[in-house]
Design an enzyme around this catalytic site. Sequence first.
Site, PDB file in Angstrom:
ATOM      1  CD1 TRP A  62      -2.961   0.925   0.037  1.00 31.09           C
ATOM      2  CD2 TRP A  62      -2.886   1.381   2.231  1.00 31.09           C
ATOM      3  NE1 TRP A  62      -4.102   1.644   0.372  1.00 31.09           N
ATOM      4  CE2 TRP A  62      -4.083   1.929   1.706  1.00 31.09           C
ATOM      5  CE3 TRP A  62      -2.626   1.539   3.595  1.00 31.09           C
ATOM      6  CZ2 TRP A  62      -5.000   2.626   2.488  1.00 31.09           C
ATOM      7  CZ3 TRP A  62      -3.542   2.225   4.379  1.00 31.09           C
ATOM      8  CH2 TRP A  62      -4.718   2.765   3.830  1.00 31.09           C
TER       9      TRP A  62
HETATM   10  C1  LIG Z   1      -7.037   6.515   2.748  1.00 28.33           C
HETATM   11  C2  LIG Z   1      -7.981   6.644   3.900  1.00 28.33           C
HETATM   12  C3  LIG Z   1      -8.271   7.880   4.418  1.00 28.33           C
HETATM   13  C4  LIG Z   1      -9.123   7.998   5.496  1.00 28.33           C
HETATM   14  N1  LIG Z   1      -9.300   9.237   6.020  1.00 28.33           N
HETATM   15  C5  LIG Z   1      -9.947   9.389   7.192  1.00 28.33           C
HETATM   16  C6  LIG Z   1      -9.934  10.649   7.862  1.00 28.33           C
HETATM   17  O1  LIG Z   1      -9.365  11.627   7.381  1.00 28.33           O
HETATM   18  N2  LIG Z   1     -10.573  10.733   9.050  1.00 28.33           N
HETATM   19  C7  LIG Z   1     -11.197   9.671   9.610  1.00 28.33           C
HETATM   20  O2  LIG Z   1     -11.726   9.828  10.722  1.00 28.33           O
HETATM   21  N3  LIG Z   1     -11.246   8.461   9.003  1.00 28.33           N
HETATM   22  C8  LIG Z   1     -10.617   8.294   7.805  1.00 28.33           C
HETATM   23  N4  LIG Z   1     -10.595   7.066   7.184  1.00 28.33           N
HETATM   24  C9  LIG Z   1     -11.521   6.002   7.652  1.00 28.33           C
HETATM   25  C10 LIG Z   1     -11.049   5.173   8.838  1.00 28.33           C
HETATM   26  O3  LIG Z   1      -9.750   4.740   8.620  1.00 28.33           O
HETATM   27  C11 LIG Z   1     -11.988   3.973   9.015  1.00 28.33           C
HETATM   28  O4  LIG Z   1     -13.297   4.454   9.118  1.00 28.33           O
HETATM   29  C12 LIG Z   1     -11.698   3.130  10.259  1.00 28.33           C
HETATM   30  O5  LIG Z   1     -10.355   2.742  10.297  1.00 28.33           O
HETATM   31  C13 LIG Z   1     -12.592   1.878  10.310  1.00 28.33           C
HETATM   32  O6  LIG Z   1     -12.302   1.172  11.492  1.00 28.33           O
HETATM   33  P1  LIG Z   1     -12.451  -0.419  11.619  1.00 28.33           P
HETATM   34  O7  LIG Z   1     -11.947  -0.785  12.941  1.00 28.33           O
HETATM   35  O8  LIG Z   1     -13.807  -0.820  11.213  1.00 28.33           O
HETATM   36  O9  LIG Z   1     -11.460  -1.012  10.492  1.00 28.33           O
HETATM   37  P2  LIG Z   1      -9.858  -1.053  10.525  1.00 28.33           P
HETATM   38  O10 LIG Z   1      -9.319   0.118  11.254  1.00 28.33           O
HETATM   39  O11 LIG Z   1      -9.433  -1.251   9.129  1.00 28.33           O
HETATM   40  O12 LIG Z   1      -9.510  -2.350  11.379  1.00 28.33           O
HETATM   41  C14 LIG Z   1      -9.784  -3.658  10.968  1.00 28.33           C
HETATM   42  C15 LIG Z   1      -8.768  -4.591  11.621  1.00 28.33           C
HETATM   43  O13 LIG Z   1      -9.148  -5.960  11.486  1.00 28.33           O
HETATM   44  C16 LIG Z   1      -8.018  -6.737  11.155  1.00 28.33           C
HETATM   45  N5  LIG Z   1      -8.494  -7.955  10.483  1.00 28.33           N
HETATM   46  C17 LIG Z   1      -9.136  -8.027   9.291  1.00 28.33           C
HETATM   47  N6  LIG Z   1      -9.463  -9.302   9.000  1.00 28.33           N
HETATM   48  C18 LIG Z   1      -9.019 -10.061  10.030  1.00 28.33           C
HETATM   49  C19 LIG Z   1      -9.070 -11.459  10.304  1.00 28.33           C
HETATM   50  N7  LIG Z   1      -9.647 -12.308   9.454  1.00 28.33           N
HETATM   51  N8  LIG Z   1      -8.507 -11.912  11.436  1.00 28.33           N
HETATM   52  C20 LIG Z   1      -7.912 -11.040  12.309  1.00 28.33           C
HETATM   53  N9  LIG Z   1      -7.848  -9.713  12.092  1.00 28.33           N
HETATM   54  C21 LIG Z   1      -8.401  -9.222  10.977  1.00 28.33           C
HETATM   55  C22 LIG Z   1      -7.211  -5.813  10.280  1.00 28.33           C
HETATM   56  O14 LIG Z   1      -5.873  -6.224  10.169  1.00 28.33           O
HETATM   57  C23 LIG Z   1      -7.379  -4.483  11.007  1.00 28.33           C
HETATM   58  O15 LIG Z   1      -6.450  -4.307  12.025  1.00 28.33           O
HETATM   59  C24 LIG Z   1      -9.749   6.866   6.076  1.00 28.33           C
HETATM   60  C25 LIG Z   1      -9.471   5.607   5.543  1.00 28.33           C
HETATM   61  C26 LIG Z   1      -8.595   5.488   4.468  1.00 28.33           C
HETATM   62  C27 LIG Z   1      -8.266   4.139   3.928  1.00 28.33           C
HETATM   63  S1  SF4 Z   2       4.685  -2.031   5.552  1.00 34.04           S
HETATM   64 FE1  SF4 Z   2       6.012  -1.647   3.823  1.00 34.04          FE
HETATM   65  S2  SF4 Z   2       5.858  -3.467   2.510  1.00 34.04           S
HETATM   66 FE2  SF4 Z   2       4.148  -3.519   3.949  1.00 34.04          FE
HETATM   67  S3  SF4 Z   2       2.464  -2.544   2.797  1.00 34.04           S
HETATM   68 FE3  SF4 Z   2       3.450  -0.951   4.026  1.00 34.04          FE
HETATM   69  S4  SF4 Z   2       4.970  -0.029   2.666  1.00 34.04           S
HETATM   70 FE4  SF4 Z   2       4.368  -1.992   1.740  1.00 34.04          FE
END
Ligand SMILES: Cc1cc2nc3c(=O)[nH]c(=O)nc-3n(C[C@H](O)[C@H](O)[C@H](O)COP(=O)(O)OP(=O)(O)OC[C@H]3O[C@@H](n4cnc5c(N)ncnc54)[C@H](O)[C@@H]3O)c2cc1C
Ligand code: SF4
Lengths: 154, 613
Positions: A43
Site C-alpha cells: 500500500w
Molecule cells: C485513505 C484513507 C483515508 C481515510 N481518512 C480518514 C480521515 O481523514 N478521518 C477519519 O476519521 N477516518 C478516515 N478514514 C476512515 C477510517 O480509517 C476507518 O473508518 C476506520 O479505520 C474503520 O475502522 P475499523 O476498525 O472498522 O477497520 P480497521 O481500522 O481497518 O480495522 C480492521 C482490523 O481488522 C483486522 N483484520 C481483518 N481481517 C481479520 C481477520 N480475518 N482476522 C484477524 N484480524 C483481521 C485488520 O488487520 C485491522 O487491524 C480513512 C481511511 C482510508 C483508507
Molecule cells: S509495511 Fe512496507 S511493505 Fe508492507 S504494505 Fe506498508 S509499505 Fe508496503
Amino acid sequence: MPTFVYMTSCDGCGHCVDICPSDIMHIDSTYRRAVNIEPNFCWECYSCVKACPQNAIDVRGYADFAPLGHSVRVLREEAKGTVSWKIKFRNGEEKNFESPIRTTPWGSIKGPAEYDAPGAEEFKSEELAHEPDALNIEGGLPVLSADRLKQGII
Amino acid sequence: MGLFSKRKTVRVDADILVIGGGMAGCGATYESRFWGRDLKVVCVEKANIERSGAVAQGLYAINCYMGMQWGENQPEDFVRYASNDLMGLVREDLAYDIGRHVDSAVHKFEEWGLPIMRDPETGRYQREGKWQIMIHGESYKPIVAEAARKAATEVYNRIMVTHLLMDKRDRNRVAGAVGFNVRTGDFYVFKAKAVIVAAGGASHIFKPRSVGEGMGRTWYAPWSSASAYGLPIEVGAKMTQMENRIVLTRFKDGYGPVGAYFLHLKTHTQNAYGEEYESKWYDDTKKLVGDYVDRTPVPTCLRNHALLREVANGGGPIRMVTKEAFQDPHKETVGWENFLGMTIGQAVVWASQNIDPKHTNPELTTSEPYVMGSHATCSGAWASGPEDYAPPEYRWGYNRMMTVNGLFGAGDASGGTPHKFSSGSFTEGRIAGKAAVNYMNDMGEESQIDEADISRIEAEVFQPLDNYAVGRNEIVAGTVSPSYILPIHALQRLEKLMDEYCGGISANYMTNEPLLDRGLELMDMLKEDADHIGAEDLHQLQRTWEFKHRLLASESVMHHTLYRQETRWPGYYYRGDHMNLNDEDWHCFTLSRYDAETGKWAMEKAPVYHIVD
Ligand SMILES: Cc1cc2nc3c(=O)[nH]c(=O)nc-3n(C[C@H](O)[C@H](O)[C@H](O)COP(=O)(O)OP(=O)(O)OC[C@H]3O[C@@H](n4cnc5c(N)ncnc54)[C@H](O)[C@@H]3O)c2cc1C
Ligand code: SF4
Ligand code: SF4
C-alpha cells in the site's frame, strides 16, 4: 516495486517483517535479509520504512504509473516526537516537511483498569467509560426520546 | 502432510474475544476492560495492532467530531447530515448513538497524546469542515494501540481468523472463533462468551483501476479483506445495505483524499476546458432522484454522478484547481502533509510525474467500488439498537448485537451507520464492548464449543496447503496447474466478475437483472473452484482465507443489488433496468441471511425510522 531493500544496509533484524500490515516483508532464506515478496499487495504505507533501524528500505513508485527518478524519504523520531519528510521530484525539485507525532511520552497512557471501577447501577446506564465527564458538557449524555423516531419518508 | 505435521493446536479461553485490532477493535478492547475488570479480554489480529487496519499509515483528520462542548453540532445534526448523504437510508438510532458518544473518545485521544490542531483565534479544535477536525495523525494508530494493549489481557498478533464457532446446543449463539498463526501455522481455537467482530471493510471486491504492480494502491487498504462480513455471513447473521458500495472521487492513481482540499483549502473542480460542470447535470440528476438533488450538502453519490456524466460527455479529465490556493505557503504545507499523513502513495505519484499543485491542477478520477460501513456508505451487519430508544424492529438484544446471540459488530462491520470514520468506529467499538460485558454478565449458562465442528473446520482451513502439495507434483514448474488455482487467480476472477456484472469501473458502474443473474451463475462456479485453491505457504494460506471472506461478501453484494429494484445511489451504481429512485417501494433497508447448509440467500425488507422534531 513499491518497497525494496538495499542489500548493503539491511542486517536482517526483522522489524519490517513484524510490522507490515500486508504480511509481505519476509526474510529471504538465502540472503538473510528482508524482501518484499508481493509488491502488488503493498500500500506504500511506509510502516516498514519507518520501522527500519538501518534505513534500508525505500520506495520506488508503482511501475504501472510512476515514472522513475523520484524519492519520498521519511525519518520518524519517537524520542523527538517528530516525523520528517523529504520529497524529491523527477525533475530534481525538493520539498521538506516536519510534523509532531505525539504530545505525551510513549507508554504513558493510563489503562482503563487504572480508573475507579464503575458502580453496579452504571452498567445499565447508556454512559460509556469516563462519561459524562469526558464529554465536557453540562447536562450529561444527550438523550433521545423513543417517540421522536417515526417510520416514513422524510 | 510433511511440512505441517508438526502443527500445534493452541487453545485460548476468553471471556470477550475481539476480532481485529483496528480502530473499532481497539475501542472494544478498551471498553470491555473498563466494565469487565476481572474478565479475560482477548484481541486477535491478523497483522500487528501497532500498525494495522485502515489507519496504518496515519490520518490527517478526524472526520467525526460533534464539538458539543462549543455548541458546534448536536447528535441530531449529525443524524440529519448522514441520512441526507445516504439518500435517506440510515439507521438513525445507531447514528444518534455514535453522535452522543464520539466527543468523549476524541477527548481521550488528545489526552493520550494525539496532536490535535487548534484554531489560534478561538482555541477550539481546528475545523477542516463541519464534522472534521485536523490532526497530526502519523501516530494515531500506535497511540490507540497502546491504549488497547494496556486494556487487553492478551493481544494475539499475526493470527488470521477464518471462522466463528457456534454453540453446541444453540446454533444461533456464538461460542468463539478459530484461525491460524501466519508465521508458525499453529491452529488457534478461541473459546469466548461474547465475540466482537471489528475486522474492517473490503477492498479488492471489484477490479481496481490499476491491475499491475500498482494493484495494491487501492483507496481502502489492500488488507481490508471483508472478514468483517465473511465471518458473520457464514454463521447466518443478517446483513444490511450490502448493495450500498462506495465509489470515491480521488486524485488520480494515488487515490489521495480530497476532503482537506475542498473543505480547508477551498479548492474546486473543473472540466478539461476550465468550466464548472456540476450545475450542467442538475436536470439530469433531478430526473433520476427528484428532490434529493436539492439537499445540502449535495449527497456524495450525486456529486460523483455529475462527474461521471461530464466525463462520459467528453469533458474529462476533471481537475482540482489548486494553483491559486497553493501560492499560500500554509495551504501548500497542508496540501502535502495531508497526503504524507494518510496516503503517502499520492505524494510518490506527484513526485514521479512532476506534479506540483502550485503549477499544475491535478487530475481526479473515480475509484472502483468498495464495501465498507464507516465512510459515506454503510454496508454491514444488521445490529440491535440502543436500549433507551431503539424502535421494536431494531431491538432484539444488546446494543450492536447482530442477529446471532453473543455476536457483536463495530466499525466497518456494523451496517446502517455511515460517517463514523476513525473516531466513530472506535466509539462504536466502545459501545459494543460495554454491551458485550452486559450480555456476558446476564447470560447464565456458558456457551459450549463443539469438538466435531473444530475438527471439521481445521481440516478445511489447511486444505489449500494439501491441494498445492499434491497438485504441484503434477507439473514441471510455474503457476499453471490443471488441479488447483492460486489465491491471486481466484481473486482476479472475482474482481473481473464483480466489475463486469455488478457495476464496476469497466461497466461504468452499470448493472441490471440479466447481468446479475449471469454474474451469480459464474460466481457459483467460482465458489466450487474455491475448494481447489492451492496455497504454497502460510502467507498464501492467509491470502486464500482473505479471498474466501471476500467471496462471501461479494455474493451478498450481488444478492442485495439484485433485490433492490431501483437506483438509490446514482454515482455509486446504476440499475439500468430501474434507473430511478423509488421511495414508494424502496424507502427501506434490504436484509439478507445466508444459509451455509443450502447455500441459499433469503432477502427481506426492514423499515426506516427517522428522527423527527
Ligand atoms: C485513505 C484513507 C483515508 C481515510 N481518512 C480518514 C480521515 O481523514 N478521518 C477519519 O476519521 N477516518 C478516515 N478514514 C476512515 C477510517 O480509517 C476507518 O473508518 C476506520 O479505520 C474503520 O475502522 P475499523 O476498525 O472498522 O477497520 P480497521 O481500522 O481497518 O480495522 C480492521 C482490523 O481488522 C483486522 N483484520 C481483518 N481481517 C481479520 C481477520 N480475518 N482476522 C484477524 N484480524 C483481521 C485488520 O488487520 C485491522 O487491524 C480513512 C481511511 C482510508 C483508507
Ligand atoms: S509495511 Fe512496507 S511493505 Fe508492507 S504494505 Fe506498508 S509499505 Fe508496503
Ligand atoms: S527492518 Fe530494515 S534492517 Fe531490519 S530486516 Fe527489515 S529492512 Fe532489514
